[in-house]
Design a protein around this motif. Structure first.
Motif, short mmCIF file in Angstrom:
data_model
loop_
_atom_site.label_atom_id
_atom_site.label_comp_id
_atom_site.label_asym_id
_atom_site.label_seq_id
_atom_site.Cartn_x
_atom_site.Cartn_y
_atom_site.Cartn_z
N GLU A 38 0.84 -1.21 0.00
CA GLU A 38 0.00 0.00 0.00
C GLU A 38 0.87 1.26 0.00
O GLU A 38 0.61 2.21 -0.73
N GLU A 41 2.38 1.89 -3.40
CA GLU A 41 1.39 2.48 -4.31
C GLU A 41 1.16 3.96 -4.00
O GLU A 41 1.08 4.80 -4.91
N GLU A 44 4.12 6.04 -5.14
CA GLU A 44 4.13 6.19 -6.59
C GLU A 44 3.14 7.28 -7.03
O GLU A 44 3.40 8.04 -7.94
N ARG A 45 2.01 7.35 -6.33
CA ARG A 45 0.98 8.33 -6.70
C ARG A 45 1.27 9.72 -6.17
O ARG A 45 1.07 10.72 -6.86
#
Length: 101
Positions: A38, A41, A44-45
């Protein structure tokens, strides 16, 4: 590999992170593969993330935070109490432009 930040870049990122809320929090189970997935992710965002670490002992918190940063290839920008600020540039689309010096 975690990015190496200059003092000016760290200062810039601390300013950017000031108004952020902690997006993730470690629970009683500590750092699990699901938590790391999590966080990967989210990094990365968003590139710049605050993480709240639930550990009573200061040394345990420091150890958990450095472990999280190492496993996600993120740079530790700042740690205050239970909250750590992590930075990792996005592979696909960078949103944060760091100062050069």
């Amino acid at each position: 590999m975690a990015p190496v930040l200059t003092p000016a870049q760290s200062r810039f990122l601390r300013g950017q992170a000031h108004d952020l809320k902690a997006l993730l929090q470690t629970g009683g189970k500590g750092v699990t593969p699901a938590f790391l997935a999590e966080l990967d992710e989210v990094l990365e965002r968003h590139e710049l993330v605050k993480v709240k670490v639930a550990a009573d002992d200061r040394e345990a918190r420091d150890s958990l935070i450095s472990d999280i940063a190492r496993q996600t290839d993120a740079a530790l920008v700042q740690r205050i109490g239970h909250v750590a600020v992590l930075y990792r540039p996005s592979k696909d689309k960078r949103q944060i432009v760091l100062p050069r010096a």
